[in-house]
Design an enzyme around this catalytic site. Structure first.
Site, mmCIF file in Angstrom:
data_model
loop_
_atom_site.group_PDB
_atom_site.id
_atom_site.type_symbol
_atom_site.label_atom_id
_atom_site.label_comp_id
_atom_site.label_asym_id
_atom_site.label_seq_id
_atom_site.Cartn_x
_atom_site.Cartn_y
_atom_site.Cartn_z
ATOM 1 N NE ARG A 171 -2.588 -1.407 3.299
ATOM 2 C CZ ARG A 171 -2.470 -0.726 4.428
ATOM 3 N NH1 ARG A 171 -2.860 0.523 4.507
ATOM 4 N NH2 ARG A 171 -1.954 -1.301 5.487
ATOM 5 C CE LYS A 230 2.371 -5.232 6.284
ATOM 6 N NZ LYS A 230 1.834 -3.949 5.882
ATOM 7 N NE ARG A 260 2.948 7.408 10.214
ATOM 8 C CZ ARG A 260 3.517 6.515 9.451
ATOM 9 N NH1 ARG A 260 3.950 5.389 9.965
ATOM 10 N NH2 ARG A 260 3.675 6.730 8.154
HETATM 11 C C1 BTN Z 1 0.786 -3.832 2.433
HETATM 12 O O1 BTN Z 1 0.713 -4.183 3.611
HETATM 13 O O2 BTN Z 1 1.422 -2.830 2.113
HETATM 14 C C2 BTN Z 1 0.091 -4.651 1.378
HETATM 15 C C3 BTN Z 1 0.974 -5.736 0.844
HETATM 16 C C4 BTN Z 1 0.294 -6.586 -0.212
HETATM 17 C C5 BTN Z 1 1.263 -7.563 -0.859
HETATM 18 C C6 BTN Z 1 0.562 -8.532 -1.752
HETATM 19 S S1 BTN Z 1 1.621 -9.852 -2.269
HETATM 20 C C7 BTN Z 1 0.409 -10.375 -3.401
HETATM 21 C C8 BTN Z 1 -0.168 -9.128 -4.026
HETATM 22 N N1 BTN Z 1 0.629 -8.687 -5.135
HETATM 23 C C9 BTN Z 1 1.209 -7.518 -4.918
HETATM 24 O O3 BTN Z 1 1.946 -6.918 -5.711
HETATM 25 N N2 BTN Z 1 0.861 -7.063 -3.709
HETATM 26 C C10 BTN Z 1 -0.025 -7.983 -3.029
#
Ligand code: BTN
Length: 321
Positions: free
Chosen positions: A119, A184, A319
């Protein structure tokens, strides 16, 4: 010689001499060495033991559509129009967004992402063969406004799946970071396409750290953990992906009928922010308050001096204060 074939051969974690590998693939030992270096750069922890050859620190169970689908009921299997396992892809979310197939549910899972996305424009580090990079695309009939709280509901499905494989001690930090002891463990990226008021689709991307290679620690911008640390042993990635798919199918079905309200209580039980002092940042600035749960749309409720403000997931950053 394909990188994939070499990686799969090494997957048993038995030692393989450079000469035996060279003979097997009909190339030189130098060519094998070069390919081993490439696999290491992609995240495979390949050791070189003097006199023994190359070996993986632990065996790898490669992703297998049949084993993933085995976690689904017969009815659930009928909902899934496609389940693709990619050896390497830029991003499983990008792949499903590129498709124009309108069939109900499509799933893409990868052994490695070369441009995994998180994100807020962040990268999602996606080493080979160690985690789960999962995306599901689903059609929704009633427009994007009806999808509010979708990413939180996906978090509930993810939490159910992780509990199934034996993980404990984790929760959700609004909107949908999955954390264990401040580290995380998994993240969710939901992207929408189609019509604002009519049929549309959501791509729900989920990255789960299953067994991070130790030397992939440096590029992370926050403390991370993995299922190997939270469970007695690293669970099967096929089972993790299968449980996730099974729960997501159920949750999305219910979500389409009843919205996020159906998951509000379950979310509350996982809510790591409830009762905590938080700082909320959005286009209007930053304010402090106490998080007091989420409303029926999944918006965060923050109380400050007796006044309750709600913050939409699309607009704010939260946060710990
Ligand atoms: C976050 O916490 O920032 C979200 C992460 C999301 C990662 C997943 S991995 C599968 C899918 N493909 C991506 O490019 N992103 C999501």
């Amino acid at each position: 010689m394909q990188l994939q074939a070499l990686a799969q051969l090494l997957g048993d974690s038995a030692p393989h001499s450079g000469q035996a590998l060279a003979d097997h693939f009909g190339v030189t030992r130098a060519a094998i060495w070069k390919r081993i270096e490439e696999l290491r750069a992609q995240g495979l922890p390949i050791e070189a033991a003097a006199g023994q050859g190359y070996r993986l620190a632990a065996p790898i169970e490669w992703l297998d559509p049949a084993r993933i689908l085995a976690e689904l009921s017969l009815a659930q299997r009928r909902w899934v129009a496609a389940l693709d396992v990619a050896w390497e892809i830029d991003s499983t979310n990008s792949e499903l967004l590129r498709r124009d197939d309108a069939s109900s549910v499509q799933v893409c899972i990868a052994e490695r992402q070369s441009a995994g996305r998180g994100r807020r424009g962040r990268a999602w580090i996606s080493p080979l063969g160690s985690n789960v990079y999962f995306s599901l695309r689903r059609r929704f009939e009633h427009g994007m406004a009806a999808l509010s709280g979708l990413s939180l509901a996906a978090g509930v499905a993810l939490a159910r799946a992780l509990a199934d494989v034996g993980a404990r001690g984790f929760g959700l930090k609004w909107p949908n970071d999955l954390l264990a002891d401040g580290h995380k463990l998994a993240g969710i990226l939901v992207e929408l396409g189609g019509e604002f008021l009519g049929p549309c689709h959501a791509v729900i991307g989920i990255g789960i750290n299953v067994a991070l290679p130790t030397y992939v620690g440096a590029p992370f911008d926050q403390p991370v953990t993995d299922l190997a640390a939270l469970c007695a042993a690293a669970p099967s990635r096929n089972r993790v992906a299968g449980r996730l798919l099974a729960h997501l199918l159920d949750v999305l079905d219910r979500f389409e009928r009843d919205g996020f309200a159906a998951f509000r209580d379950e979310y509350a039980a996982l809510d790591l922010l409830a009762g905590r002092r938080v700082r909320v940042s959005d286009a209007h600035g930053t304010r402090a308050g106490t998080a007091i749960g989420v409303d029926v749309r999944g918006a965060l409720r923050v109380e400050h001096e007796g006044v309750v403000a709600t913050c939409d997931s699309a607009e704010v950053t939260v946060r710990g204060a």
